[in-house]
Design an enzyme around this catalytic site. Sequence first.
Site, PDB file in Angstrom:
ATOM      1  N   GLU A  96       0.821  -1.196   0.000  1.00  0.00           N
ATOM      2  CA  GLU A  96       0.000   0.000   0.000  1.00  0.00           C
ATOM      3  C   GLU A  96       0.860   1.252   0.000  1.00  0.00           C
ATOM      4  O   GLU A  96       2.024   1.237   0.402  1.00  0.00           O
ATOM      5  CB  GLU A  96      -0.922  -0.007   1.215  1.00  0.00           C
ATOM      6  N   CYS A 115       3.759   8.540   0.228  1.00  0.00           N
ATOM      7  CA  CYS A 115       4.441   7.651   1.163  1.00  0.00           C
ATOM      8  C   CYS A 115       4.529   6.273   0.500  1.00  0.00           C
ATOM      9  O   CYS A 115       3.503   5.677   0.180  1.00  0.00           O
ATOM     10  CB  CYS A 115       3.632   7.599   2.451  1.00  0.00           C
ATOM     11  N   CYS A 122       7.456  -6.775   6.603  1.00  0.00           N
ATOM     12  CA  CYS A 122       8.701  -6.199   7.111  1.00  0.00           C
ATOM     13  C   CYS A 122       9.391  -7.206   8.023  1.00  0.00           C
ATOM     14  O   CYS A 122       8.738  -7.822   8.874  1.00  0.00           O
ATOM     15  CB  CYS A 122       8.417  -4.910   7.880  1.00  0.00           C
ATOM     16  N   CYS A 126       8.422  -4.799  14.613  1.00  0.00           N
ATOM     17  CA  CYS A 126       8.114  -3.964  15.781  1.00  0.00           C
ATOM     18  C   CYS A 126       6.695  -4.303  16.256  1.00  0.00           C
ATOM     19  O   CYS A 126       5.762  -4.333  15.441  1.00  0.00           O
ATOM     20  CB  CYS A 126       8.210  -2.488  15.414  1.00  0.00           C
ATOM     21  N   CYS A 129       3.522  -2.084  15.337  1.00  0.00           N
ATOM     22  CA  CYS A 129       3.352  -1.698  13.934  1.00  0.00           C
ATOM     23  C   CYS A 129       2.568  -2.763  13.179  1.00  0.00           C
ATOM     24  O   CYS A 129       2.886  -3.950  13.248  1.00  0.00           O
ATOM     25  CB  CYS A 129       4.727  -1.494  13.306  1.00  0.00           C
ATOM     26  N   CYS A 357       1.149   2.807   8.851  1.00  0.00           N
ATOM     27  CA  CYS A 357       1.867   1.831   8.057  1.00  0.00           C
ATOM     28  C   CYS A 357       1.324   0.399   8.159  1.00  0.00           C
ATOM     29  O   CYS A 357       1.214  -0.165   9.228  1.00  0.00           O
ATOM     30  CB  CYS A 357       3.319   1.981   8.486  1.00  0.00           C
TER      31      CYS A 357
HETATM   32  N1  SAH Z   1      10.535   0.799   8.619  1.00  0.00           N
HETATM   33  C1  SAH Z   1      10.738   2.195   8.615  1.00  0.00           C
HETATM   34  C2  SAH Z   1       9.762   2.959   7.737  1.00  0.00           C
HETATM   35  C3  SAH Z   1       8.337   2.496   7.745  1.00  0.00           C
HETATM   36  S1  SAH Z   1       7.478   2.701   9.281  1.00  0.00           S
HETATM   37  C4  SAH Z   1      10.717   2.733  10.021  1.00  0.00           C
HETATM   38  O1  SAH Z   1      10.358   2.006  10.920  1.00  0.00           O
HETATM   39  O2  SAH Z   1      11.127   3.879  10.196  1.00  0.00           O
HETATM   40  C5  SAH Z   1       7.099   4.431   9.244  1.00  0.00           C
HETATM   41  C6  SAH Z   1       6.893   5.033  10.614  1.00  0.00           C
HETATM   42  O3  SAH Z   1       5.649   4.589  11.188  1.00  0.00           O
HETATM   43  C7  SAH Z   1       7.982   4.677  11.617  1.00  0.00           C
HETATM   44  O4  SAH Z   1       8.430   5.834  12.263  1.00  0.00           O
HETATM   45  C8  SAH Z   1       7.255   3.748  12.547  1.00  0.00           C
HETATM   46  O5  SAH Z   1       7.875   3.691  13.805  1.00  0.00           O
HETATM   47  C9  SAH Z   1       5.876   4.363  12.559  1.00  0.00           C
HETATM   48  N2  SAH Z   1       4.820   3.535  13.115  1.00  0.00           N
HETATM   49  C10 SAH Z   1       4.535   2.253  12.873  1.00  0.00           C
HETATM   50  N3  SAH Z   1       3.466   1.843  13.612  1.00  0.00           N
HETATM   51  C11 SAH Z   1       3.070   2.914  14.320  1.00  0.00           C
HETATM   52  C12 SAH Z   1       2.034   3.146  15.280  1.00  0.00           C
HETATM   53  N4  SAH Z   1       1.188   2.179  15.643  1.00  0.00           N
HETATM   54  N5  SAH Z   1       1.937   4.377  15.810  1.00  0.00           N
HETATM   55  C13 SAH Z   1       2.786   5.367  15.448  1.00  0.00           C
HETATM   56  N6  SAH Z   1       3.779   5.218  14.565  1.00  0.00           N
HETATM   57  C14 SAH Z   1       3.926   4.001  14.012  1.00  0.00           C
HETATM   58 FE1  SF4 Z   2       9.109  -2.518   9.973  1.00  0.00          FE
HETATM   59 FE2  SF4 Z   2       6.982  -1.342  11.024  1.00  0.00          FE
HETATM   60 FE3  SF4 Z   2       9.210  -1.588  12.468  1.00  0.00          FE
HETATM   61 FE4  SF4 Z   2       9.136   0.129  10.381  1.00  0.00          FE
HETATM   62  S1  SF4 Z   2       7.938   0.247  12.262  1.00  0.00           S
HETATM   63  S2  SF4 Z   2      10.744  -1.348  10.901  1.00  0.00           S
HETATM   64  S3  SF4 Z   2       7.789  -1.024   8.997  1.00  0.00           S
HETATM   65  S4  SF4 Z   2       7.943  -3.272  11.697  1.00  0.00           S
END
Ligand code: SAH
Ligand code: SF4
Length: 371
Positions: A96, A115, A122, A126, A129, A357
């Site tokens: 997406e 974006c 991934c 995390c 996420c 994301c």
């Molecule tokens: N993998 C990269 C880029 C994609 S994630 C990264 O982690 O930076 C893009 C952003 O969305 C990151 O800053 C990530 O920490 C944030 N993100 C993911 N899930 C989130 C959530 N539930 N609340 C707030 N930010 C979130």
């Molecule tokens: Fe991967 Fe989501 Fe962590 Fe970014 S925030 S590194 S997309 S798992």
Amino acid sequence: MEMAQRKNILDLSYSRLKELVGSLGEPGYRADQIAWWVYKKLATSFDEMTDLPQQLRQQLSEVASLSSLTPVGEKISADEQTRKVLFKLDDGKTIESSLMLYASTGSSRERRTVCVSTQVGCPIGCPFCATGQQAFERNLYPGEIIEQVLYFMRQVRAEQQGKFEELDSARRPVTNVVFMGMGEPLANYESVWQAVVMLNSKHGPGLGARQITISTVGLGPQIRRLAGENIHVELAVSLHAAKDALRNELVPINKRYPLGQLIPACREYLEKTGRRPTFEYALFQGVNDSLGHARELARLLEGLNCQVNLIAGNPTKCREFAPSPRKAVLEFQRQLKESGVSSTIRGSKGADIEAGCGQLRSRWTANSSTS
Ligand code: SAH
Ligand code: SF4
């Protein structure tokens, strides 16, 4: 299958495009013409390339394609400022991307930011996420990354008829690109960098390096590699915790690249590129949002010229990670300020369409698996 696979033109760097044209017995300037049609006129077929000989257009369509993404779903936020598209790739997997519109303000110009995703799923995982909760499937090709941008460029151009007939530096249908969709950009370095080079190139859409932001979970060695590149993009590092013990839980790769490596890599990025790194800090209630956490963050960043972005975490399925209340976010910011660190609070744009994301895709997969 007997038929050799067709090349996707968007996967080719400018020099590879020249090679392709050469292999068809054509002079090098044909590559410039093709690139102009693809990236400036946003052509979707070789037939449109009317200044190429008919025979070459025919040959090209036999050996190459111009697209590998099919839009299969779209959501638009209530305020219509954010839209999110689900694309199907050639192998049936889905990713997406979103487009975010920002009106001009006293200090900034109007922006239309895309974006992009860089991987299907991934590998970092995390826990807060949505993408991290899905299985990692594969890296995206450069063309699959670039086409996400071209898609929205075409869409905006179609909506604002005549305004963006051909791209020029003053008026682009897409003004900024952020690598903040699904996946970890620096874990797919080669493809991501090839996409950046093309997006920045005068043969491509020609976006400025300042208009391109790579968001990373913080892979130290790759940040150093990025620092040595000759296009100085903006760097955003997803920090979310200022102590290793907590960060190990929030961002599991921290065990491999702890803060003691990450922060010096960010410092090197600043020194070599002159670009101030941004640190993203999503606040989750009772997890990382106390005043003590704010003081730890200030201590970690002491003496580093950087920017901190605070955001109340987006709600996810995981109940351990609830967004911090507004009051806690403001107090966190005030404590940071008292400790000498300035920060901005970002709104979470498009929350009503789960623009966070990986969220649309996980919903989509959930729906389609029940039908
Ligand atoms: N993998 C990269 C880029 C994609 S994630 C990264 O982690 O930076 C893009 C952003 O969305 C990151 O800053 C990530 O920490 C944030 N993100 C993911 N899930 C989130 C959530 N539930 N609340 C707030 N930010 C979130
Ligand atoms: Fe991967 Fe989501 Fe962590 Fe970014 S925030 S590194 S997309 S798992």
